[in-house]
Design a protein around this motif. Sequence first.
Motif, PDB file in Angstrom:
ATOM      1  N   ASN A  34       0.814  -1.215   0.000  1.00 19.23           N
ATOM      2  CA  ASN A  34       0.000   0.000   0.000  1.00 19.23           C
ATOM      3  C   ASN A  34       0.851   1.271   0.000  1.00 19.23           C
ATOM      4  O   ASN A  34       0.377   2.322  -0.399  1.00 19.23           O
ATOM      5  N   THR A  35       2.120   1.175   0.417  1.00 20.56           N
ATOM      6  CA  THR A  35       2.976   2.356   0.479  1.00 20.56           C
ATOM      7  C   THR A  35       3.827   2.514  -0.774  1.00 20.56           C
ATOM      8  O   THR A  35       3.777   3.536  -1.442  1.00 20.56           O
ATOM      9  N   CYS A  36       4.604   1.483  -1.111  1.00 23.02           N
ATOM     10  CA  CYS A  36       5.551   1.624  -2.219  1.00 23.02           C
ATOM     11  C   CYS A  36       5.043   1.027  -3.528  1.00 23.02           C
ATOM     12  O   CYS A  36       5.636   1.259  -4.589  1.00 23.02           O
ATOM     13  N   GLY A  37       3.974   0.243  -3.477  1.00 25.35           N
ATOM     14  CA  GLY A  37       3.398  -0.324  -4.690  1.00 25.35           C
ATOM     15  C   GLY A  37       4.086  -1.585  -5.186  1.00 25.35           C
ATOM     16  O   GLY A  37       3.682  -2.166  -6.189  1.00 25.35           O
ATOM     17  N   LYS A  38       5.125  -2.042  -4.506  1.00 22.92           N
ATOM     18  CA  LYS A  38       5.853  -3.241  -4.913  1.00 22.92           C
ATOM     19  C   LYS A  38       4.955  -4.463  -4.734  1.00 22.92           C
ATOM     20  O   LYS A  38       4.300  -4.623  -3.723  1.00 22.92           O
ATOM     21  N   ASP A  39       4.943  -5.334  -5.773  1.00 15.28           N
ATOM     22  CA  ASP A  39       4.160  -6.557  -5.625  1.00 15.28           C
ATOM     23  C   ASP A  39       5.004  -7.625  -4.924  1.00 15.28           C
ATOM     24  O   ASP A  39       6.151  -7.372  -4.556  1.00 15.28           O
ATOM     25  N   PHE A  40       4.448  -8.798  -4.730  1.00 13.59           N
ATOM     26  CA  PHE A  40       5.124  -9.838  -3.965  1.00 13.59           C
ATOM     27  C   PHE A  40       5.568 -11.007  -4.844  1.00 13.59           C
ATOM     28  O   PHE A  40       5.794 -12.114  -4.375  1.00 13.59           O
ATOM     29  N   SER A  41       5.750 -10.746  -6.148  1.00 19.33           N
ATOM     30  CA  SER A  41       6.137 -11.799  -7.096  1.00 19.33           C
ATOM     31  C   SER A  41       7.569 -12.289  -6.881  1.00 19.33           C
ATOM     32  O   SER A  41       7.920 -13.349  -7.368  1.00 19.33           O
ATOM     33  N   ASP A  42       8.395 -11.511  -6.143  1.00 15.66           N
ATOM     34  CA  ASP A  42       9.766 -11.951  -5.876  1.00 15.66           C
ATOM     35  C   ASP A  42       9.850 -12.879  -4.664  1.00 15.66           C
ATOM     36  O   ASP A  42      10.932 -13.264  -4.235  1.00 15.66           O
ATOM     37  N   GLY A  43       8.704 -13.220  -4.085  1.00  9.90           N
ATOM     38  CA  GLY A  43       8.684 -14.117  -2.931  1.00  9.90           C
ATOM     39  C   GLY A  43       8.812 -13.414  -1.592  1.00  9.90           C
ATOM     40  O   GLY A  43       8.871 -14.050  -0.545  1.00  9.90           O
ATOM     41  N   SER A  44       8.860 -12.098  -1.630  1.00 13.91           N
ATOM     42  CA  SER A  44       8.978 -11.357  -0.370  1.00 13.91           C
ATOM     43  C   SER A  44       7.699 -11.500   0.445  1.00 13.91           C
ATOM     44  O   SER A  44       6.632 -11.810  -0.079  1.00 13.91           O
ATOM     45  N   ARG A  45       7.859 -11.261   1.724  1.00 17.27           N
ATOM     46  CA  ARG A  45       6.753 -11.445   2.666  1.00 17.27           C
ATOM     47  C   ARG A  45       5.720 -10.331   2.541  1.00 17.27           C
ATOM     48  O   ARG A  45       6.051  -9.161   2.425  1.00 17.27           O
ATOM     49  N   CYS A  46       4.464 -10.706   2.610  1.00 16.36           N
ATOM     50  CA  CYS A  46       3.354  -9.759   2.612  1.00 16.36           C
ATOM     51  C   CYS A  46       2.889  -9.607   4.057  1.00 16.36           C
ATOM     52  O   CYS A  46       2.566 -10.586   4.724  1.00 16.36           O
ATOM     53  N   GLU A  47       2.902  -8.382   4.554  1.00 15.62           N
ATOM     54  CA  GLU A  47       2.460  -8.097   5.922  1.00 15.62           C
ATOM     55  C   GLU A  47       1.062  -7.498   5.865  1.00 15.62           C
ATOM     56  O   GLU A  47       0.800  -6.609   5.053  1.00 15.62           O
ATOM     57  N   GLU A  48       0.202  -7.969   6.725  1.00 16.85           N
ATOM     58  CA  GLU A  48      -1.151  -7.427   6.798  1.00 16.85           C
ATOM     59  C   GLU A  48      -1.185  -6.329   7.854  1.00 16.85           C
ATOM     60  O   GLU A  48      -0.951  -6.570   9.034  1.00 16.85           O
ATOM     61  N   GLY A  49      -1.452  -5.123   7.435  1.00 20.05           N
ATOM     62  CA  GLY A  49      -1.479  -3.995   8.356  1.00 20.05           C
ATOM     63  C   GLY A  49      -2.768  -3.946   9.152  1.00 20.05           C
ATOM     64  O   GLY A  49      -3.816  -4.414   8.691  1.00 20.05           O
ATOM     65  N   PRO A  50      -2.732  -3.358  10.338  1.00 20.62           N
ATOM     66  CA  PRO A  50      -3.949  -3.222  11.140  1.00 20.62           C
ATOM     67  C   PRO A  50      -4.997  -2.332  10.471  1.00 20.62           C
ATOM     68  O   PRO A  50      -6.152  -2.331  10.867  1.00 20.62           O
ATOM     69  N   ASP A  51      -4.575  -1.599   9.457  1.00 16.88           N
ATOM     70  CA  ASP A  51      -5.507  -0.752   8.714  1.00 16.88           C
ATOM     71  C   ASP A  51      -6.200  -1.508   7.580  1.00 16.88           C
ATOM     72  O   ASP A  51      -6.984  -0.933   6.830  1.00 16.88           O
ATOM     73  N   GLY A  52      -5.881  -2.824   7.420  1.00 16.33           N
ATOM     74  CA  GLY A  52      -6.530  -3.632   6.403  1.00 16.33           C
ATOM     75  C   GLY A  52      -5.841  -3.653   5.059  1.00 16.33           C
ATOM     76  O   GLY A  52      -6.375  -4.203   4.105  1.00 16.33           O
ATOM     77  N   TYR A  53      -4.639  -3.077   4.945  1.00 18.99           N
ATOM     78  CA  TYR A  53      -3.910  -3.058   3.682  1.00 18.99           C
ATOM     79  C   TYR A  53      -2.682  -3.965   3.758  1.00 18.99           C
ATOM     80  O   TYR A  53      -2.205  -4.304   4.838  1.00 18.99           O
ATOM     81  N   ALA A  54      -2.160  -4.303   2.582  1.00 20.31           N
ATOM     82  CA  ALA A  54      -0.948  -5.125   2.470  1.00 20.31           C
ATOM     83  C   ALA A  54       0.278  -4.213   2.464  1.00 20.31           C
ATOM     84  O   ALA A  54       0.237  -3.110   1.891  1.00 20.31           O
TER      85      ALA A  54
END
Length: 184
Positions: A34-54
């Motif tokens: 939600n901040t930098c726009g980077k997707d997770f196709s490189d296998g990096s971890r997706c964090e779920e924010g308390p605001d409901g965004y990735a």
Amino acid sequence: MSVIPNCFGCKQQITDICLTAFGLQWHPYHLACNTCGKDFSDGSRCEEGPDGYAYCSKDFLDKFAPKCERCQQAILGQITNALGKSYHPEHFCCYTCKMQLSGNFHHTDDGVVYCEKHYYEAIGYLCGHCEKPIISGKCITMGNKRFHPEHFHCSFCTTSLSGVGYKRQNDKAFCVSCHLKLYG
């Protein structure tokens, strides 16, 4: 027979890598930070924010982790909270001697923290003789120095000067008799 999940983003079947976030399945390139726009196709971890965004891990820490008042870095482990601020435990230390503070500490009105000795030194309540804090409230002041009453004595004969007259010479106290002998 296994069910092939559909991507929540594009609604197409996920036949390769499946990312699960927010209880939903995604193609890693259909979910982005939600901040930098980077997707997770490189296998990096997706964090779920308390605001409901990735969020990517870096942006998650930048946005949600408490920051240390001293180094401004995210605090991931133990935390020391004092005076409405957060610190890495090793960064909560005396302003003067840099000793790590835990438990009791002292601070001035402007929020500077000290160990006991340096706090009393900073506010001018360290005995000029023993260099220990004057906490009883009773002290004798001579110039810009303070003394415990029992430590205020003649610099020559060491007679107690508490409650008696004295003479001051070169920032030292003398009983009247010694001052007369030494300085006429």
